[in-house]
Design an enzyme around this catalytic site. Structure first.
Site, PDB file in Angstrom:
ATOM      1  N   LYS A  55       0.834  -1.209   0.000  1.00 42.59           N
ATOM      2  CA  LYS A  55       0.000   0.000   0.000  1.00 42.59           C
ATOM      3  C   LYS A  55       0.865   1.255   0.000  1.00 42.59           C
ATOM      4  CE  LYS A  55      -3.791  -2.388   2.329  1.00 42.59           C
ATOM      5  NZ  LYS A  55      -4.603  -2.636   3.524  1.00 42.59           N
ATOM      6  N   GLN A  99      -4.330  -0.973   9.879  1.00 37.59           N
ATOM      7  CA  GLN A  99      -4.396  -2.329   9.328  1.00 37.59           C
ATOM      8  C   GLN A  99      -4.986  -3.295  10.351  1.00 37.59           C
ATOM      9  OE1 GLN A  99      -3.774  -3.033   6.179  1.00 37.59           O
ATOM     10  NE2 GLN A  99      -3.897  -5.266   6.263  1.00 37.59           N
ATOM     11  N   ASP A 122     -10.877   3.488   4.555  1.00 35.74           N
ATOM     12  CA  ASP A 122     -11.307   2.083   4.588  1.00 35.74           C
ATOM     13  C   ASP A 122     -12.828   1.965   4.585  1.00 35.74           C
ATOM     14  OD1 ASP A 122      -9.486  -0.009   4.561  1.00 35.74           O
ATOM     15  OD2 ASP A 122      -8.850   0.349   6.628  1.00 35.74           O
TER      16      ASP A 122
END
Ligand code: GUN
Length: 284
Positions: A55, A99, A122
């Site tokens: 990412k 994460q 997200d």
């Protein structure tokens, strides 16, 4: 093999090129200012380290700034919440990605709730999840967005289609069900208590597997000609395999994504797209 294999790597490269162009326009309109994505990892989970490294690399490749925070596995929840608070208030940060999964001492829901919905790239906060559930605009989780793009690219007819989603996680199954409903599909979400999974799956014109169990979708569960999207990434003795028994299902399906090279690259591409969107929408 009869199915068309949907190339997630090629489609993700196209998305990244569009994002890179958007970043150039963003910078030109704002005196060289660039969108910034903050990634936060708690602990040393090997898969998380690999995903987040990917990412960060791609964030910089499309011209955005990557800000990374690596915290120890014993980090107390309050410390993580403080960090999120400072990222929320940081003018150079447009997107925040914590994460998952998090170590056991940390309450995932409390962490998600601490993220400013305007920086929630997200799409996991109750605000963005609620907007999606109501069919209103917001930041949409990356993997479900990627799945929808793959289906569109494959030419799958969604209006009126029977769409079956395996898995009900907040990262994939639930938001994907909302997205497919928004496309006027008839959506069924299956889970560990579903009776006669094979019968439900075999009705599907669009079948998406996101359960995290190797090769649970077998050829007898797939309608001939169906579009099959495999979200699973399972590490086995045979290497990386998806939730779909690829070789056998490819004989029956009309289109299918491979693992690796299907959904995975699209998830990151959509994260970059969400970050540009968050940066563009945020007053500066
Ligand atoms: N862990 C696995 N996939 C994801 C994702 O898309 N976002 C976050 N935050 N964690 C993940």
């Amino acid at each position: 093999m009869s199915a068309r294999v949907i190339d997630g790597r090629a489609l993700a490269a196209e998305v990244r090129e569009r994002v890179a162009e958007g970043v150039r326009e963003f910078a030109a309109a704002r005196d060289g200012d660039l969108p910034g994505l903050a990634t936060v990892v708690v602990g040393e989970d090997a898969a998380s380290q690999v995903y987040v490294a990917g990412k960060r690399k791609q964030t910089e490749e499309v011209g955005m700034r990557s800000i990374h925070q690596q915290l120890g596995s014993a980090t107390p929840q309050d410390e993580l919440l403080d960090l999120i608070g400072s990222l929320n208030g940081d003018e150079t940060v447009d997107g925040i990605l914590v994460q998952l999964p998090l170590p056991g001492q940390i309450d995932q829901d409390a962490v998600i709730a601490a993220i400013d919905p305007a920086k929630d790239v997200d799409g996991l906060t109750a605000t963005n999840a609620g907007l999606l559930a109501q069919g209103r605009p917001g930041l949409v989780p990356c993997t479900p967005r990627g799945v929808l793009e793959l289906l569109r690219h494959a030419g799958a007819e969604l209006e009126g289609a029977e769409a079956v989603v395996l898995g009900r996680s907040i990262l994939v199954g639930r938001p994907l069900a909302s997205l497919l409903l928004g496309e006027n599909a008839t959506v069924t979400v299956c889970h560990s208590c579903t009776r006669d999974l094979a019968a439900v799956c075999s009705r599907a014109d669009v079948l998406v597997a996101a359960v995290g169990s190797p090769r649970v979708v077998t050829a007898d569960m797939v309608k001939p000609g169906a579009s099959v999207i495999d979200v699973g990434i399972n590490r086995t003795e045979d290497g990386l395999v998806g939730d779909v028994d690829f070789d056998a299902v490819a004989e029956v399906a009309g289109a299918i994504t491979p693992v690796p090279g299907g959904v995975g690259p699209m998830t990151i591409a959509m994260l970059l797209s969400n970050t540009l969107r968050a940066a563009s929408d945020r007053p500066r």
